[in-house]
Scaffold this active site. Structure first.
Site, short mmCIF file in Angstrom:
data_model
loop_
_atom_site.label_atom_id
_atom_site.label_comp_id
_atom_site.label_asym_id
_atom_site.label_seq_id
_atom_site.Cartn_x
_atom_site.Cartn_y
_atom_site.Cartn_z
CG HIS A 1 -2.68 3.29 3.72
ND1 HIS A 1 -3.39 3.27 2.54
CD2 HIS A 1 -2.64 1.75 4.08
CE1 HIS A 1 -3.87 1.85 2.44
NE2 HIS A 1 -3.35 1.02 3.20
CB CYS B 1 -0.74 0.03 1.28
SG CYS B 1 -2.23 -1.24 1.31
CG ASN C 1 -6.47 -0.73 2.37
OD1 ASN C 1 -5.86 -0.10 1.60
ND2 ASN C 1 -5.86 -1.37 3.30
N1 COA Z 1 -17.23 -9.29 11.01
C1 COA Z 1 -17.81 -9.72 12.11
N2 COA Z 1 -16.74 -10.08 12.72
C2 COA Z 1 -15.36 -10.04 12.41
C3 COA Z 1 -15.21 -9.78 10.96
C4 COA Z 1 -16.25 -9.21 10.42
N3 COA Z 1 -15.84 -8.64 9.13
N4 COA Z 1 -13.77 -9.93 11.06
C5 COA Z 1 -13.27 -10.40 12.24
N5 COA Z 1 -14.11 -10.58 12.82
C6 COA Z 1 -14.09 -11.35 14.08
C7 COA Z 1 -12.90 -12.04 14.28
O1 COA Z 1 -13.19 -13.34 13.91
C8 COA Z 1 -12.72 -12.13 15.82
O2 COA Z 1 -13.67 -12.85 16.51
P1 COA Z 1 -13.22 -13.90 17.61
O3 COA Z 1 -13.00 -13.03 19.03
O4 COA Z 1 -14.47 -14.73 17.81
O5 COA Z 1 -11.96 -14.70 17.24
C9 COA Z 1 -13.10 -10.76 16.39
O6 COA Z 1 -14.17 -10.17 15.07
C10 COA Z 1 -12.17 -9.93 16.63
O7 COA Z 1 -11.05 -9.84 15.79
P2 COA Z 1 -9.73 -9.15 15.60
O8 COA Z 1 -9.06 -9.39 14.42
O9 COA Z 1 -9.12 -8.91 16.88
O10 COA Z 1 -10.58 -7.53 15.16
P3 COA Z 1 -9.67 -6.40 15.49
O11 COA Z 1 -10.29 -5.54 16.02
O12 COA Z 1 -8.24 -6.39 14.98
O13 COA Z 1 -10.00 -5.80 13.71
C11 COA Z 1 -9.18 -5.59 11.53
C12 COA Z 1 -9.73 -6.61 12.59
C13 COA Z 1 -8.67 -6.45 10.28
C14 COA Z 1 -10.29 -4.80 11.21
C15 COA Z 1 -7.89 -4.84 12.16
O14 COA Z 1 -7.09 -5.82 12.86
C16 COA Z 1 -7.12 -4.18 10.95
O15 COA Z 1 -7.72 -3.22 10.52
N6 COA Z 1 -5.87 -4.52 10.95
C17 COA Z 1 -4.88 -3.76 9.93
C18 COA Z 1 -5.38 -4.30 8.61
C19 COA Z 1 -5.00 -3.43 7.37
O16 COA Z 1 -4.86 -2.05 7.55
N7 COA Z 1 -4.44 -3.97 6.40
C20 COA Z 1 -4.10 -3.44 5.06
C21 COA Z 1 -2.64 -3.10 5.30
S1 COA Z 1 -2.39 -2.20 4.03
#
Ligand code: COA
Length: 331
Positions: free
Chosen positions: A256, A117, A286
């Site tokens: 970003h 990205c 994103n």
């Molecule tokens: N809808 C509902 N629940 C979801 C979900 C969705 N779309 N995606 C994940 N979950 C669930 C998970 O399964 C997890 O459930 P569990 O506790 O029963 O295992 C729970 O939500 C929490 O997951 P977690 O991964 O801890 O959530 P989070 O708060 O970290 O949010 C992201 C997840 C991906 C949104 C966040 O980590 C993020 O934005 N990370 C950076 C990603 C990024 O920027 N990527 C691109 C880089 S260029």
């Protein structure tokens, strides 16, 4: 300290967003998720997706033509095209070659740049060096993605995050200073945090790679989150230090557009006020290498960036890569 020979500035911006919209409500019908979860955890309300027959070079060309018009410059005056993308039309030829043909920029050198990205920030800094050194005069830099074609629409951890789009700028050698500084970084020890594992030399396409869904984006979201904050903070401070500025001097901060929570933490750790940040991820999700390019164009067009403003673009992504660029807006 960088010893640049010629000053370089942005003389035009453009962007193109595909028409098809996918809302959080639509996603509820595809995977086990909810509008509330997506908004609360990411800040995204909807994203735009390319049509099946719409490619990254199509989106790029549309953004490029708008940037050329904005800069009041003809395609044949462009002598360098860099397309920053992680979703090229094909492995080769480079998407930049396809864009060159589509917009008839017949005098341009062409190549793609892949830096997750952070690709658009990397590409801007590469082009800045070319022009600064006197090698080229006018460069077209594009950040463009059709990542919706590489997202696993059965994986709720990733498919809610990404969208398609393209942003472009024209860079030109000028008397007055535009670009002031930049900082780029990488950390290959974290390469496994975001990857698209199959289809190339490590895992050529096979029945097995398809069965294991290895042709789609894989991501360790939590780990990426923590590194995103650290790396955007680091590169912003380093880039500002290099041109003797501090966060207090920043008029418009364009991070970003990956997750509103990441952006809010970055603002907090850097001490940047909320009224200085530009955010559009609620509409587009994103868009990877296109993200800060689209945001820059919108910030300019919406009057959020004014003449003489100090602007910082900062990004992070697969690699892991990260980088920031600082410029004075004086179009
Ligand atoms: N809808 C509902 N629940 C979801 C979900 C969705 N779309 N995606 C994940 N979950 C669930 C998970 O399964 C997890 O459930 P569990 O506790 O029963 O295992 C729970 O939500 C929490 O997951 P977690 O991964 O801890 O959530 P989070 O708060 O970290 O949010 C992201 C997840 C991906 C949104 C966040 O980590 C993020 O934005 N990370 C950076 C990603 C990024 O920027 N990527 C691109 C880089 S260029």
């Amino acid at each position: 300290m960088i010893k640049n020979c010629r000053n370089v500035k942005i003389i035009g911006t453009g962007s193109y967003i595909p028409k098809k919209v996918l809302t959080n409500d639509d996603l509820e019908k595809i995977v086990d998720t909810s509008n509330e979860w997506i908004i609360a955890r990411t800040g995204i309300s909807e994203r735009h997706l390319a049509e099946d027959n719409e490619t990254t070079s199509d989106l790029s060309s549309k953004a490029a033509l708008k940037a050329l018009k904005d800069a009041n410059i003809e395609p044949k005056e462009i002598d360098l095209i860099i397309v920053a993308t992680n979703s090229p039309d094909m492995v080769f030829p480079a998407t930049a070659c396809l864009v060159q043909e589509k917009i008839k920029a017949v005098n341009a050198a062409t190549f793609d740049l892949q830096a997750g990205c952070t690709g658009f920030v990397y590409a801007l800094i590469v082009a800045w060096q070319f022009i600064s050194a006197g090698f080229y005069n006018n460069a077209l830099i594009i950040g463009a993605e059709t990542l919706s074609k590489f997202v696993d629409w059965t994986d709720r951890n990733t498919c809610v995050l990404f969208g398609d789009g393209a942003g472009a700028v024209i860079l030109k050698a000028k008397e007055e200073k535009g670009i002031l500084s930049g900082y780029l970084g990488g950390d290959g020890s974290k390469a496994d945090m975001i990857m698209l594992p199959a289809g190339l030399s490590k895992n050529p396409a096979s029945h097995e790679t398809i069965e294991k869904r290895m042709h789609y984006v894989k991501m360790k979201g939590n780990e990426v989150f923590k590194n995103a904050v650290k790396s955007m903070k680091r590169s912003t401070i380093k880039a500002l230090e290099k041109c003797n500025l501090s966060v207090k001097d920043v008029d418009c901060f364009i991070p970003h557009q990956a997750n509103i929570r990441i952006i809010l933490v970055v603002l907090k750790v850097l001490g940047i006020k909320k009224d200085k940040v530009f955010i559009n991820l609620d509409k587009y999700g994103n868009t990877s290498a296109a993200s800060v390019a689209i945001a820059l164009d919108e910030a300019v067009k919406e009057g959020k960036i004014k003449n003489n403003n100090i602007v910082v673009l900062t990004s992070f992504g697969a690699g892991l890569t990260y980088g920031s660029i600082v410029f004075r807006w004086n179009k």
